[in-house]
Design an enzyme around this catalytic site. Structure first.
Site, PDB file in Angstrom:
ATOM      1  N   LYS B  71      -9.098   1.459   1.285  1.00  0.00           N
ATOM      2  CA  LYS B  71     -10.300   1.943   0.581  1.00  0.00           C
ATOM      3  C   LYS B  71     -10.152   3.405   0.156  1.00  0.00           C
ATOM      4  CE  LYS B  71     -13.996   1.350   2.862  1.00  0.00           C
ATOM      5  NZ  LYS B  71     -14.061   2.614   3.575  1.00  0.00           N
ATOM      6  N   THR B  73      -7.406   4.947  -0.312  1.00  0.00           N
ATOM      7  CA  THR B  73      -6.346   4.971  -1.319  1.00  0.00           C
ATOM      8  C   THR B  73      -6.916   4.652  -2.706  1.00  0.00           C
ATOM      9  OG1 THR B  73      -4.828   4.202   0.396  1.00  0.00           O
ATOM     10  CG2 THR B  73      -4.079   4.008  -1.887  1.00  0.00           C
ATOM     11  N   ARG B  94     -14.776  11.532   3.394  1.00  0.00           N
ATOM     12  CA  ARG B  94     -15.023  11.960   4.777  1.00  0.00           C
ATOM     13  C   ARG B  94     -13.774  12.643   5.333  1.00  0.00           C
ATOM     14  NH1 ARG B  94     -16.320   6.678   7.696  1.00  0.00           N
ATOM     15  NH2 ARG B  94     -14.932   5.937   6.056  1.00  0.00           N
ATOM     16  N   LYS B 105      -5.257   4.079  14.245  1.00  0.00           N
ATOM     17  CA  LYS B 105      -5.677   3.947  12.880  1.00  0.00           C
ATOM     18  C   LYS B 105      -4.753   4.755  11.966  1.00  0.00           C
ATOM     19  CE  LYS B 105      -9.846   4.785  10.084  1.00  0.00           C
ATOM     20  NZ  LYS B 105      -9.338   5.885   9.255  1.00  0.00           N
ATOM     21  N   ALA B 273     -18.536   4.535  10.334  1.00  0.00           N
ATOM     22  CA  ALA B 273     -19.553   3.662   9.747  1.00  0.00           C
ATOM     23  C   ALA B 273     -19.943   2.516  10.665  1.00  0.00           C
ATOM     24  CB  ALA B 273     -19.057   3.101   8.423  1.00  0.00           C
ATOM     25  N   PHE B 301     -15.969   1.185   5.984  1.00  0.00           N
ATOM     26  CA  PHE B 301     -15.923  -0.270   6.186  1.00  0.00           C
ATOM     27  C   PHE B 301     -16.587  -1.014   5.019  1.00  0.00           C
ATOM     28  CE2 PHE B 301     -15.878   1.505  10.650  1.00  0.00           C
ATOM     29  CZ  PHE B 301     -14.501   1.421  10.775  1.00  0.00           C
ATOM     30  N   PHE B 381      -0.750  -5.339  -2.834  1.00  0.00           N
ATOM     31  CA  PHE B 381       0.229  -5.130  -1.764  1.00  0.00           C
ATOM     32  C   PHE B 381       1.509  -5.870  -2.122  1.00  0.00           C
ATOM     33  CE2 PHE B 381      -3.099  -3.267   0.564  1.00  0.00           C
ATOM     34  CZ  PHE B 381      -2.581  -2.671   1.704  1.00  0.00           C
ATOM     35  N   TRP B 409      -1.470   2.748  -4.973  1.00  0.00           N
ATOM     36  CA  TRP B 409      -0.572   3.130  -3.875  1.00  0.00           C
ATOM     37  C   TRP B 409       0.811   3.436  -4.448  1.00  0.00           C
ATOM     38  CZ3 TRP B 409       3.917   2.577  -1.311  1.00  0.00           C
ATOM     39  CH2 TRP B 409       3.970   3.004   0.018  1.00  0.00           C
TER      40      TRP B 409
END
Lengths: 555, 555
Positions: B71, B73, B94, B105, B273, B301, B381, B409
């Site tokens: 997200k 990214t 954030r 993470k 979140a 999220f 991906f 990406w």
């Protein structure tokens, strides 16, 4: 004398951009990382080709009293005086802890016209070093408890985890706690406690490492506790020294700021001198020694605490000999050591000064034991009378002690010229610096030496707990470390109420903590606590922010 | 596709000086406070005469899976795409918490060629905001306990102190503790616990205040607990709102950094979140809206968590209507929602995508309920197959949903051009934004509305504890606050294992915490914890620092 507060004076001062200060200090532009316009960090990798050659002037003081001594003020003012005399000088100070800021202590940035600036920011968070140290300390705690929770491969005895958590806060409620409650999903219950960050072994290591490689090596050597079969467990065993060093990689760069008069200052690391070793970082001091001919630095509280540890711990690790020592004395403090109450200090009382001079005398003798000639600085306060000051000047003259009256609070560097000249005369004559004790003495003998030679005491009692810990220390071959005494700053004894220059007393060692990362053994005396509390009316009650974002009530 | 790590790519990028980025953003030089050469803080007082007019694009996502959605990214890549299209754009993100950094993470700074930089520093301490928030939170705890210890004039019931301490750490051992042990000199024993800093009410207030005056007012309104006769006690009663605001005075300035492609980014505030409201600060978003025509921002999220709270809490307080919403979906995540195991994601499985699309469908419908047309971003991906991707494209077309494949990406902004064009078409058509619920509904009805309309659930159970707390909330007139749901991010239900788009389930409200400073009621569902733990092999084990001071093993 001015009636402005330190914060008022600071706000009225015009600061130079930090790039200009750095240039004056001889720091190449690419080695400066600005933090705002008036603070920065120095990338010491870019100064590697310089030698640390500057002479070190240490500023210490009488046994402190609630009357205040102004040690940081004299340190800053003395550097400004050298600057006025066209000496190439830098000042190297400790950075403040937030705990006392919200409690009751004055700032750690000097006062009046002898301050390092920007004082608001240096006293609040600064460039984040203490937060990084807190984080590294508590990350280690989390890694330890997670290791135990996740199967405890290392066989750590949770009752013998010696590593405590820390906060940069005065918070007595956290001195003794039980953690891991609430059932199997919430950890393993055990006793724990929080120290204030400045007492963390990470802070000590931070201040006693010579570079980032050394930092990592020292962190690896921390003993976090013992296994069920009483073997020490280190950070190296947990394999987290890399992560802990990473947390500190920016913090370890020394912070550069300026005095009101534009003298470059490195302010870096800040262990308290009553519960820790009490000196700014070796990296900062040795970086200043690369850039300046004279480095003025301080150690916390009196010669019995910060200065002894400066000589026996910091100077030994840093590889330099202090070249001169200043002892800050005030008429007010001498009167208190002579028995006068804090509320009666405004009345002239030469007899009390005469009675209290024994405290100064012992500090003078302490410094002489280290082979360095002390210079007494009488730090002028408004209610001092000529007769009181003259008594101290005469006493010094009679005893062949160098002395100068300083008025740096009121006049800045100009008020410290006489002191600077006295110090220069010491710097220009060879000193015979020596440590107080050799490292191959036993821990008991080291403590005995400090107590008898520096505190003026008779003997040392060890609690049962301390005796058991002595055995652990010997069994693990840790007795060749120096000792880091934790003792009240107010007295040469372990009882804060005994002022002056007491003799014929015993010191009780309550506990001994091996700090194998920092490379010393902490000896806790009396009822000294490693987590302070707040007073009934904390300084925080008067603090505020104006709508333009500037601080209100910060000293 | 590149085999470089995010850290490798970050290290290879050439950053522009932050002054140049600020100039590009239209920030006058005197409003920038540099933190190093590539980070800064914006003094918003110097931007007071500008209006917040930029349009807000919110990026949300599917219910996350261990497969990763990217997200942040996509958020960064979309902003870079707008930049390539010559739109005046800023990104508002954030800032990361250290807890997950050392746990498991990924970083919170995007990935590949869509990152904000310098990622090392943003992920470690950044400009110190989280440390300031931790300090303010724990200073309040110390002030509360000190008040009780020093005579307890306010008659605080130590068993009903609701204010918890925090650390920016994953440390399950501190979830439930007993403090104040060791006798009368060491505080008053009571139960306590530590949350992670991002769950602190101070963090929420920090992110929901419009300026420093508002910040102080909101801090004053915090309810720290109750008296023996059950009256709420606020920070205002303790008279420490000034000191707490002072602690935050630098942190509250938004941080400016840059994307790999030089798009200006404000990264400020970082509540999670799942356990908090999950959006960056209003000050940052509205500052970006002063400077740019389009502000791309994210919430944590899925639409059930961050986006719902963005709409119902943040947008309401900030006074803007979101103009477009992007939902990030990945083939991998859709397959997991369709029942595929994490280890089998590399095999083509169109059926699983088809089965998992119900999760996307619900997120799409959720966003439509807020009156904004969503745009689906399929974040590519490496193992996605053409058939899988085509299925999602076709499904969107059939259902009249805007969609674009993004390759940010791998390609940076260029890979997000299609998405940016779809978003522009939404920005150029009028939207009918509305909140999900009115504030005058009861707390039960607000929760019911969220559970039924957003989660797709049937009903809500309240625990006995929650029912008692509901009564306290009503008695004190707090039921006109919005609700901040705390729920697992992995499922629309309160059970992390239920993926896809479940229906016919109940949600249990375990606990309700009034946050009268932040101005919302936290509703804890299921077994959600406000202090995470570390995994068996924390990411920290791979971290290190090179001798040149650069990071190793940070993602």
């Amino acid at each position: 004398m001015s009636h402005l507060s330190d914060l008022d004076i600071a706000k009225q001062s015009t600061l130079k951009p930090i790039s200009e200060i750095a240039e004056k200090a001889g720091i190449p532009n690419e080695a400066i990382e600005p933090y705002g316009h008036f603070k920065g960090k120095v990338n010491i990798n870019k100064l590697e080709n310089l030698d640390s050659k500057g002479k070190v002037v240490l500023v210490t003081a009488l046994s402190p009293t609630p009357a205040g001594e102004g040690k940081s003020t004299v340190t800053v003012g003395l550097a400004d005086a050298f600057n006025q005399l066209n000496e190439k000088v830098m000042v190297a100070l400790r950075e403040p802890s937030l705990g006392p800021v919200f409690g009751m202590k004055g700032g750690a940035t000097g006062g009046g016209y002898a301050q390092v600036l920007p004082m608001e920011e240096i006293n609040l968070h600064f460039n984040g070093d203490l937060h990084a140290i807190t984080t590294a300390n508590n990350a280690l705690s989390a890694f330890i408890d997670n290791h135990i929770y996740q199967g405890n491969e290392l066989n750590i005895d949770s009752r013998r985890v010696e590593w405590k958590r820390v906060l940069d806060m005065n918070d007595r409620e956290l001195r003794q706690v039980v953690v891991g409650l609430g059932g199997p999903g919430r950890g393993v219950p055990r006793e724990d406690g929080f120290d204030i960050t400045v007492a963390s072994e990470i802070m000590a290591i931070f201040c006693l490492s010579n570079n980032i490689k050394d930092l990592k090596e020292n962190i690896s050597n921390i003993t976090i506790g013992y296994t069920f079969d009483r073997k020490p467990v280190t950070v190296r065993d947990l394999k987290v020294e890399g992560a802990l060093t990473l947390i500190l990689k920016e913090a370890i760069k020394p912070n550069i700021v300026q005095t009101i008069e534009g003298t470059p200052a490195l302010v870096h690391g800040g262990p308290f001198a009553n519960i820790a070793h009490g000196c700014n970082s070796i990296i900062a001091t040795n970086t200043a020694r690369k850039l300046a001919d004279i480095v003025v630095t301080e150690s916390g509280f009196g010669s019995d605490l910060g200065a002894e540890k400066f000589m026996d711990i910091k100077a030994r690790k840093a590889g330099f000999d202090p070249s001169a020592v200043v002892i800050v004395a005030t008429i007010r403090a001498l009167k208190m050591h002579g028995g006068v109450n804090k509320d009666s200090l405004k009345t002239e009382d030469v007899e009390a000064v005469k009675k209290g001079i024994v405290n100064l005398e012992r500090h003078v003798n302490n410094i002489k034991q280290f082979g360095v000639e002390p210079v007494v600085a009488i730090n002028a306060f408004i209610h001092d009378t000529d007769k009181e000051v003259q008594f101290v000047l005469d006493w010094c003259k009679e005893n062949d002690i160098k002395v100068a009256l300083t008025e740096v609070w009121e006049k800045g560097g100009k008020g410290g010229i006489d002191l600077a000249k006295e110090v220069l005369s010491v710097l220009n004559s060879p000193q015979q610096f020596k440590h107080l004790y050799d490292l191959d003495l036993s821990i008991e003998d080291k403590i005995n030496t400090i107590v008898q030679k520096v505190y003026g005491g008779k003997s040392v009692n060890f609690s049962d707990k301390a005796l058991k810990q002595l055995k652990t220390i010997k069994d693990n071959g840790w007795d060749n470390y120096p000792v880091c005494m934790a003792k009240t700053q107010y007295s040469f004894t372990d009882d804060a109420k005994v002022l002056g220059a007491p003799t014929d007393f015993n010191i009780t060692i309550r506990e001994l903590s091996p700090r194998t990362g920092a490379g010393f053994i902490v000896a806790l005396t009396g009822d000294i606590m490693t987590m302070p509390g707040l007073p009934k009316k904390p300084a925080a009650l008067n603090m505020d922010v104006a709508e333009d974002g500037s601080a209100i009530g910060l000293f």
